[in-house]
Design a protein around this motif. Structure first.
Motif, short mmCIF file in Angstrom:
data_model
loop_
_atom_site.label_atom_id
_atom_site.label_comp_id
_atom_site.label_asym_id
_atom_site.label_seq_id
_atom_site.Cartn_x
_atom_site.Cartn_y
_atom_site.Cartn_z
N SER A 1 1.09 -15.57 -45.95
CA SER A 1 -0.21 -15.41 -45.29
C SER A 1 -0.70 -13.97 -45.41
O SER A 1 -1.07 -13.33 -44.42
CB SER A 1 -0.13 -15.84 -43.83
N THR A 2 -0.69 -13.47 -46.63
CA THR A 2 -1.23 -12.15 -46.94
C THR A 2 -1.86 -12.24 -48.32
O THR A 2 -1.52 -13.12 -49.11
CB THR A 2 -0.13 -11.07 -46.92
N ALA A 3 -2.76 -11.33 -48.60
CA ALA A 3 -3.38 -11.26 -49.92
C ALA A 3 -2.80 -10.12 -50.75
O ALA A 3 -3.25 -9.86 -51.85
CB ALA A 3 -4.89 -11.08 -49.78
N ASP A 4 -1.76 -9.46 -50.23
CA ASP A 4 -1.18 -8.30 -50.90
C ASP A 4 -0.11 -8.72 -51.90
O ASP A 4 0.99 -9.11 -51.51
CB ASP A 4 -0.58 -7.37 -49.85
N PRO A 5 -0.40 -8.63 -53.20
CA PRO A 5 0.58 -9.05 -54.20
C PRO A 5 1.85 -8.21 -54.20
O PRO A 5 2.91 -8.68 -54.61
CB PRO A 5 -0.17 -8.95 -55.52
N ALA A 6 1.78 -6.98 -53.71
CA ALA A 6 2.97 -6.12 -53.66
C ALA A 6 4.03 -6.73 -52.74
O ALA A 6 5.23 -6.60 -52.99
CB ALA A 6 2.60 -4.72 -53.20
N VAL A 7 3.60 -7.40 -51.68
CA VAL A 7 4.54 -8.05 -50.76
C VAL A 7 5.28 -9.18 -51.47
O VAL A 7 6.51 -9.28 -51.40
CB VAL A 7 3.81 -8.57 -49.50
N ALA A 8 4.55 -10.02 -52.19
CA ALA A 8 5.17 -11.13 -52.92
C ALA A 8 6.12 -10.61 -53.99
O ALA A 8 7.22 -11.15 -54.18
CB ALA A 8 4.11 -12.03 -53.53
N ARG A 9 5.72 -9.56 -54.69
CA ARG A 9 6.59 -9.00 -55.73
C ARG A 9 7.85 -8.40 -55.13
O ARG A 9 8.94 -8.53 -55.68
CB ARG A 9 5.82 -7.97 -56.55
N ALA A 10 7.74 -7.75 -53.99
CA ALA A 10 8.91 -7.15 -53.33
C ALA A 10 9.89 -8.23 -52.88
O ALA A 10 11.11 -8.07 -53.04
CB ALA A 10 8.47 -6.29 -52.14
N ILE A 11 9.37 -9.31 -52.34
CA ILE A 11 10.24 -10.42 -51.90
C ILE A 11 10.92 -11.06 -53.10
O ILE A 11 12.12 -11.31 -53.09
CB ILE A 11 9.43 -11.44 -51.08
N ALA A 12 10.15 -11.29 -54.16
CA ALA A 12 10.73 -11.89 -55.37
C ALA A 12 11.83 -11.00 -55.94
O ALA A 12 12.89 -11.49 -56.34
CB ALA A 12 9.63 -12.13 -56.40
N ALA A 13 11.59 -9.70 -55.96
CA ALA A 13 12.59 -8.77 -56.48
C ALA A 13 13.87 -8.80 -55.66
O ALA A 13 14.97 -8.67 -56.20
CB ALA A 13 12.02 -7.35 -56.51
#
Length: 75
Positions: A6-18
């Protein structure tokens, strides 16, 4: 297996994936990427569980939820 955040920040998704993918020191036999879903205004963590006996769906789910929480995000 995908997790919408529930965020539009792609950096958050990339950090979780990493954090959860094998190449980043996460779960064995898991490949993960963070994507922006422009049409929905959110981001997604997309995971491929390439060897279910090694890392099953429950393990990947719990691990991804822990990573989401530790990054201050919600699903």
């Amino acid at each position: 297996f995908n997790v919408n955040l529930s965020t539009a920040d792609p950096a958050v998704a990339r950090a979780i994936a990493a954090k959860i993918r094998e190449a980043g020191g996460g779960f064995e036999a898991v490949r993960a990427l963070g994507f922006q879903l422009d049409e929905k205004g959110i981001v997604q963590v997309s995971m491929n569980l390439v060897d279910l006996p090694v890392t099953g769906l429950e393990t990947a789910f719990v691990g991804s939820m822990n990573a989401v929480v530790s990054n201050g995000a919600t699903v």
